[in-house]
Design an enzyme around this catalytic site. Structure first.
Site, PDB file in Angstrom:
ATOM      1  N   GLN A  89      -7.086   1.472  10.825  1.00 40.04           N
ATOM      2  CA  GLN A  89      -7.727   1.729   9.793  1.00 40.04           C
ATOM      3  C   GLN A  89      -9.268   0.963   9.790  1.00 40.04           C
ATOM      4  O   GLN A  89      -9.129  -0.334  10.433  1.00 40.04           O
ATOM      5  CB  GLN A  89      -7.013   1.739   8.884  1.00 40.04           C
ATOM      6  CG  GLN A  89      -8.078   2.486   7.567  1.00 40.04           C
ATOM      7  CD  GLN A  89      -8.788   1.301   6.664  1.00 40.04           C
ATOM      8  OE1 GLN A  89      -8.475   0.129   6.966  1.00 40.04           O
ATOM      9  NE2 GLN A  89      -9.523   1.463   6.186  1.00 40.04           N
ATOM     10  N   TYR A 127       5.975  24.384  28.633  1.00 40.65           N
ATOM     11  CA  TYR A 127       5.279  24.070  27.112  1.00 40.65           C
ATOM     12  C   TYR A 127       7.221  23.895  27.127  1.00 40.65           C
ATOM     13  O   TYR A 127       7.625  24.679  25.700  1.00 40.65           O
ATOM     14  CB  TYR A 127       5.344  25.814  26.086  1.00 40.65           C
ATOM     15  CG  TYR A 127       3.893  25.732  26.842  1.00 40.65           C
ATOM     16  CD1 TYR A 127       3.124  24.869  25.815  1.00 40.65           C
ATOM     17  CD2 TYR A 127       3.239  26.865  27.612  1.00 40.65           C
ATOM     18  CE1 TYR A 127       1.170  25.185  26.279  1.00 40.65           C
ATOM     19  CE2 TYR A 127       1.792  26.574  27.985  1.00 40.65           C
ATOM     20  CZ  TYR A 127       0.817  25.865  26.931  1.00 40.65           C
ATOM     21  OH  TYR A 127      -0.720  25.837  27.073  1.00 40.65           O
ATOM     22  N   PHE A 167       0.832  -1.494   0.207  1.00 43.12           N
ATOM     23  CA  PHE A 167       0.068  -0.295   0.415  1.00 43.12           C
ATOM     24  C   PHE A 167       1.284   1.176  -0.192  1.00 43.12           C
ATOM     25  O   PHE A 167       2.025   1.177  -0.026  1.00 43.12           O
ATOM     26  CB  PHE A 167      -1.156   0.286   0.965  1.00 43.12           C
ATOM     27  CG  PHE A 167      -1.948   0.972   1.372  1.00 43.12           C
ATOM     28  CD1 PHE A 167      -3.018   0.963   0.286  1.00 43.12           C
ATOM     29  CD2 PHE A 167      -1.719   2.568   2.271  1.00 43.12           C
ATOM     30  CE1 PHE A 167      -4.258   2.136   0.100  1.00 43.12           C
ATOM     31  CE2 PHE A 167      -3.255   2.857   2.679  1.00 43.12           C
ATOM     32  CZ  PHE A 167      -3.694   3.293   1.557  1.00 43.12           C
ATOM     33  N   HIS A 218      -0.657  -5.417   8.073  1.00 46.79           N
ATOM     34  CA  HIS A 218      -1.283  -6.596   8.252  1.00 46.79           C
ATOM     35  C   HIS A 218      -0.795  -7.524   9.540  1.00 46.79           C
ATOM     36  O   HIS A 218      -1.805  -8.950   9.791  1.00 46.79           O
ATOM     37  CB  HIS A 218      -0.986  -7.058   6.835  1.00 46.79           C
ATOM     38  CG  HIS A 218      -1.559  -6.425   5.965  1.00 46.79           C
ATOM     39  ND1 HIS A 218      -1.060  -6.393   4.645  1.00 46.79           N
ATOM     40  CD2 HIS A 218      -2.115  -5.341   5.977  1.00 46.79           C
ATOM     41  CE1 HIS A 218      -1.617  -5.741   3.423  1.00 46.79           C
ATOM     42  NE2 HIS A 218      -2.275  -4.340   4.090  1.00 46.79           N
ATOM     43  N   ARG A 275      -1.020  12.173  18.510  1.00 47.14           N
ATOM     44  CA  ARG A 275      -1.198  11.235  19.931  1.00 47.14           C
ATOM     45  C   ARG A 275      -3.177  10.835  19.521  1.00 47.14           C
ATOM     46  O   ARG A 275      -3.934  11.490  18.690  1.00 47.14           O
ATOM     47  CB  ARG A 275      -1.852  12.367  20.789  1.00 47.14           C
ATOM     48  CG  ARG A 275      -0.529  13.573  21.427  1.00 47.14           C
ATOM     49  CD  ARG A 275      -1.024  14.047  22.352  1.00 47.14           C
ATOM     50  NE  ARG A 275      -1.799  14.833  22.146  1.00 47.14           N
ATOM     51  CZ  ARG A 275      -1.461  16.631  21.853  1.00 47.14           C
ATOM     52  NH1 ARG A 275      -0.102  16.729  21.762  1.00 47.14           N
ATOM     53  NH2 ARG A 275      -2.373  17.412  21.912  1.00 47.14           N
ATOM     54  N   ARG A 312       7.136  17.639  23.660  1.00 49.56           N
ATOM     55  CA  ARG A 312       6.475  17.820  24.904  1.00 49.56           C
ATOM     56  C   ARG A 312       6.915  16.599  25.222  1.00 49.56           C
ATOM     57  O   ARG A 312       5.589  15.361  25.374  1.00 49.56           O
ATOM     58  CB  ARG A 312       5.494  18.476  24.801  1.00 49.56           C
ATOM     59  CG  ARG A 312       5.345  19.431  24.179  1.00 49.56           C
ATOM     60  CD  ARG A 312       3.732  20.302  24.450  1.00 49.56           C
ATOM     61  NE  ARG A 312       3.436  20.901  25.728  1.00 49.56           N
ATOM     62  CZ  ARG A 312       2.850  21.294  26.506  1.00 49.56           C
ATOM     63  NH1 ARG A 312       1.494  21.662  25.387  1.00 49.56           N
ATOM     64  NH2 ARG A 312       2.320  21.188  27.515  1.00 49.56           N
ATOM     65  N   ASP A 372       6.902  -2.710   8.770  1.00 54.86           N
ATOM     66  CA  ASP A 372       5.797  -2.360   8.522  1.00 54.86           C
ATOM     67  C   ASP A 372       4.233  -3.827   8.723  1.00 54.86           C
ATOM     68  O   ASP A 372       4.441  -4.343   7.920  1.00 54.86           O
ATOM     69  CB  ASP A 372       5.315  -1.712   6.668  1.00 54.86           C
ATOM     70  CG  ASP A 372       3.838  -1.273   6.510  1.00 54.86           C
ATOM     71  OD1 ASP A 372       2.923  -1.894   7.256  1.00 54.86           O
ATOM     72  OD2 ASP A 372       3.569  -0.715   5.917  1.00 54.86           O
ATOM     73  N   LYS A 432      -9.005  -2.825   8.806  1.00 55.33           N
ATOM     74  CA  LYS A 432      -7.602  -4.396   9.803  1.00 55.33           C
ATOM     75  C   LYS A 432      -8.321  -4.680  10.636  1.00 55.33           C
ATOM     76  O   LYS A 432      -9.682  -4.752  10.669  1.00 55.33           O
ATOM     77  CB  LYS A 432      -6.660  -3.020  10.062  1.00 55.33           C
ATOM     78  CG  LYS A 432      -6.090  -1.924   8.871  1.00 55.33           C
ATOM     79  CD  LYS A 432      -5.012  -2.920   7.896  1.00 55.33           C
ATOM     80  CE  LYS A 432      -3.737  -1.856   7.115  1.00 55.33           C
ATOM     81  NZ  LYS A 432      -5.257  -1.160   6.192  1.00 55.33           N
TER      82      LYS A 432
END
Length: 426
Positions: A187, A226, A90, A164, A236, A219, A161, A190
């Site tokens: 996703q 900050y 992909f 899958h 996140r 951070r 990767d 999946k």
């Protein structure tokens, strides 16, 4: 007299959910914070996902593509560097490389497992090679033995990767026990999903700390000043998605066992159909979660393959053509690349074939009962041979209703989008 209408086959729905997802969403709704900085679901999911895959650390991300980008950043990949990627995958595998300013270098794949060919990778290593990306295609582990030896000899680290490969094992070792960073996707299609989402497995505390900083705008945890200690972005995951993923993870092992049993049953049936070759399984892949049931129709043109897919879909079978070679997507050329199309085609002959003659069935078919799979195989045979109601004739098949086994079309007409420009780095 017109033929009687086709009665579509029915398969389990996907995604699947029950009270576990509902309870998790309510937990988040009623807690004080809905982001990882104020709740507990993301951290709980990370611990559970890491434990399930034998990794010291896991970091949840917004999606699988971002997990790859984050991994590349942690590995120090940047502008001018090269990352070797499978040519058959992909597009996110190569897009993630380009998004960090580096150059994806496509390597050919094996004709049986569809995973990256190690000899092809070895030929492509240069002084600029920063990472070798191994994609575990449809849950089939890439050859981690040979890749590990190549990585040790060359000094180029591996990145898995594993979009899958939820729950997969290589020689009994889980993804997180192989020793390299591994990126996952959640996703919608999946093996476990929250609609979107991703995760990165990390082998040590230093890598985890670096990844955490970069996924949270630089951070550190609990920062109130900050103190942006490094470059990064906001990758996140939110608390609602994490709660859903905890429930999804709880049924992954049982679904993996069921898919394995059903896949063996289906493959035995498909192998009896002339001209149909299912994806092979390397015996060293001791647990293969079967993200997709992939098959090749060797020698069939892209148009004929599309006719097969459309006929299967008409029977209610969730089918799709397989990925085109990454370098045949116009988006691939909209970024830093090396070489030109002619060179890539020449060095990736297997990818050219698979990108033309391979198709896949959604993994939810492997959750169906065996009588349904038997009927699926019958329909598949009818579609491919042109015998019976399920024929693809009239939708691109030859005049006698059979799909051809010779006469491959030219590489410039493999059914992908119009060819991009043919040279130079973008």
């Amino acid at each position: 007299m017109s033929p009687s209408p086709v009665r579509p086959l029915t398969f389990p729905n996907w995604p699947q959910h029950d009270a576990r997802e509902r309870d998790g969403l309510l937990r988040v709704l009623e807690q004080e914070g809905w982001w990882r900085g104020g709740g507990s679901e993301v951290q709980s999911f990370e611990r559970e996902f890491a434990d399930h895959h034998g990794a010291p650390y896991a970091l949840a991300t917004t999606n699988g593509t971002h997990a790859l980008e984050l991994a590349l950043s942690v590995l120090g990949v940047g502008p001018g560097d090269e990352v070797i990627v499978p040519a058959f995958t992909f597009l996110s595998s190569s897009l993630a490389v380009q998004r960090v300013g580096a150059v994806p270098v496509p390597a050919d794949v094996r004709p049986d497992t569809y995973c990256v060919d190690v000899e092809s990778v070895e030929r492509l290593i240069t002084a600029r090679t920063k990472v070798i990306m191994a994609v575990h295609m449809a849950g089939q582990f890439a050859d981690m033995d040979a890749l590990g030896e190549l990585s040790d000899a060359s000094g180029v680290p591996l990145l898995q990767d594993a979009a899958h490969a939820h729950g997969a094992r290589w020689r009994g070792r889980r993804v997180g026990e192989v020793g390299s960073l591994a990126a996952f996707s959640f996703q919608n299609g999946k093996l476990m999903t929250a609609g979107e989402g991703g995760a990165l497995l990390l082998p040590d505390e230093d890598a985890y700390r670096e990844a955490y900083l970069r996924h949270s705008c630089g951070r550190p945890p609990g920062d109130r000043l900050y103190a942006h200690l490094t470059q990064g972005s906001n990758f996140r995951l939110n608390e609602f998605s994490a709660a859903v993923l905890r429930a999804q993870l709880s049924r992954l092992a049982d679904q993996t066992r069921l898919r394995g049993q059903r896949r063996d049953h289906l493959v035995r049936a498909l192998r009896g159909i002339p001209g149909v070759v299912p994806q092979a399984r390397d015996a060293r892949c001791t647990v293969m979660p079967h993200y997709m049931a992939m098959v090749r129709l060797p020698g069939v043109s892209a148009e004929r393959r599309q006719a097969v897919v459309e006929a299967l879909v008409a029977h209610g079978i969730p089918a799709s053509v397989a990925f085109p070679p990454v370098y045949r997507a116009p988006g691939y050329w909209d970024g830093p690349v090396s070489g030109d199309l002619a060179d890539l085609v020449k060095r990736c002959p297997v990818t050219e074939e698979i990108g033309t003659d391979c198709l896949w069935l959604h993994h939810r078919v492997l959750l169906a009962d065996t009588p349904v799979l038997d009927r699926l195989a019958e329909v598949f045979a009818e579609v491919v041979t042109g015998k019976g109601r399920g024929t693809a004739a009239g939708n691109g098949a030859t005049g006698n209703g059979h799909l051809p086994t010779t006469g491959r079309e030219a590489v410039s007409g493999n059914g992908a989008a119009p060819l991009p420009r043919t040279g130079g780095a973008a």
